[in-house]
Write a protein that holds these residues in place. Structure first.
Motif: not given
Length: 472
Positions: A405-412, A422-425
């Motif tokens: 439920a609180d996972d962080i989807d770094l490909l969001d 949004t997480h890509y640098v």
């Protein structure tokens, strides 16, 4: 039982008996290219008969001891006509050109097998193994062959007036080494001219065309994608002519196209450095056992070439072809053969790596603190240069394993071809939305950590991806 007259003296120049024997006024098929060796000469006015032998005195109406001799079955050449195998006997009859005199009748033709080459009497010959009898087939009965034997018909004296094709099956059970041909002429058309000569195509009289063969192999036959690899090609050259034992081959060319047909600039000359009677060249390995620089029938010449194949993608095939040219000692006419070998490129499994760091790496107990996690994703496959990776998942469990439920989807927000999310640098140098082997994709996520007692907060990231050959 009806008698049979085979008339090849006029418009009909070929006839076949029930037993498969073929009579023709002109040679057919391969029989027109062989040399006939005379083995029986006979002659008399009216009727005449005789058989070949090495014995003396000559029997019956035989003439010319130097041209009348024993005949070895092993020396006789098989001739193929319309898919059937025959031994071919040529009669060169010599009759004057007159209305009556140009015709000649063959009344008897018998072939015997014997171990003795010196038989001189007909009664003795008739005790030997009878292989063939012109009159021996019940359907055809008593056979007479009428032929035109004048100097103008059909081929003239010295060129053959009748060719008799006897199936080789009649000779299958021969018990002796020697073949005797008995013939009788004169009824109703008698002999009133010169000698009659029987000849046969012998193996020595046939000049078989040169032939060459080549076999090409490669080791290894498979290479990994993405890696430049050296392979070794091996070439085996052989002399496959029926006359190979007497006709060695001179190699004139041995070229590998190096997998670029039509482009001679990178061809491999496998005779490079070859100089007859001096050196076999740089690619030669072995085979010239008598060192005469000619490919004999009992030799297999071996050449090799090492080739560095550039890195390829999986599924590729590298096919290259070799062509050999040669001639024998009877002609400069070229004979050629070709073969190819294929190197296949196999798939190398994709691999991916993610490195995760935190900043700061320590916080004070009892204080809520923001921590920035940095994720570096790399393509670590040996074939990565050919197999970029498609990212399908990059998820941080936010220190609550088992609770998505609180996972962080770094490909969001990631949309291939449009947005890296949004997480890509940074890292996608060529902006193709694929992780290449020379790229490091960087993502970040800032997480607020609630006040904690002294201890550790461990969270884990998992990355998923696939290359162009697989789905994960």
């Amino acid at each position: 039982m009806a008698d049979t007259v085979v008339d090849i003296s006029g418009a009909t120049t070929s006839a076949t008996l029930t037993d498969g024997t073929v009579f023709t006024a002109e040679p057919q098929g391969d029989a027109g290219t062989g040399n006939y060796d005379t083995f029986l000469v006979l002659g008399a006015n009216g009727t005449e008969s005789g058989f070949n032998t090495d014995g003396t005195p000559l029997p019956l109406d035989d003439k010319q001891q130097e041209h009348t001799n024993a005949l070895l079955l092993s020396d006789m050449q098989v001739v193929t006509l319309d898919g059937h195998d025959y031994y071919v006997f040529k009669l060169d009859a010599n009759e004057p050109n007159s209305t009556k005199g140009e015709l000649l009748s063959l009344n008897s033709l018998q072939i015997y097998s014997a171990s003795d080459p010196n038989i001189t009497t007909l009664p003795t010959l008739q005790t030997q193994q009878l292989l063939y009898d012109l009159d021996g087939n019940a359907t055809d009965g008593d056979v007479t062959v009428q032929l035109s034997a004048g100097k103008d018909a059909p081929a003239g004296s010295g060129k053959g007036d009748m060719f008799v094709y006897i199936p080789t099956s009649f000779f299958d059970n021969a018990t002796g080494n020697y073949v005797y041909l008995y013939s009788a002429f004169g009824d109703p058309s008698d002999s009133d001219g010169g000698f009659e000569e029987w000849g046969v195509i012998t193996k020595a009289g046939v000049d078989n065309a040169p032939a060459v063969a080549i076999e090409k192999t490669v080791e290894p036959g498979e290479i990994n994608e993405g890696e430049a690899t050296t392979v070794t090609y091996t070439y085996k050259v052989t002399n496959t002519s029926a006359d190979g034992a007497a006709d060695p081959l001179t190699l004139t060319s041995l070229i590998d196209d190096n997998a670029t047909p039509g482009d001679a600039t990178d061809d491999i000359n496998l005779l490079n450095g070859f100089v007859a009677n001096s050196t076999h060249g740089t690619h030669y390995v072995s085979g010239d056992t008598d060192n005469d620089y000619l490919v004999d029938s009992n030799e297999t010449w071996i050449f090799t070439a090492d080739v560095n194949i550039a890195a390829h993608d999986a599924g590729s095939s590298i096919v290259n072809t070799v062509v050999v040219h040669a001639h024998d000692d009877d002609t400069t006419n070229d004979v050629t053969a070709t073969d190819d070998a294929t190197v296949t490129v196999t798939d190398v499994a994709p691999s991916i790596h993610v490195a995760k760091t935190a900043d700061p790496t320590s916080i004070d107990e009892g204080s809520a603190t923001d921590v920035t996690y940095t994720y570096e994703v790399t393509n670590t496959s040996a074939a990565g240069a050919f197999d970029p990776l498609t990212l399908t998942g990059l998820v941080d469990d936010n220190a609550t394993p088992g609770d998505a439920a609180d996972d962080i989807d770094l490909l969001d927000g990631f949309v291939a071809g449009s947005d890296h999310g949004t997480h890509y640098v940074s890292g996608d140098i060529d902006d193709d939305y694929l992780v290449d082997s020379d790229e490091t994709w960087t993502f970040t996520a800032t997480v607020g950590i609630d006040a904690q007692n002294a201890g550790s907060i461990v969270n884990t990231v998992v990355v998923h991806g696939h290359d162009d050959d697989s789905t994960d």
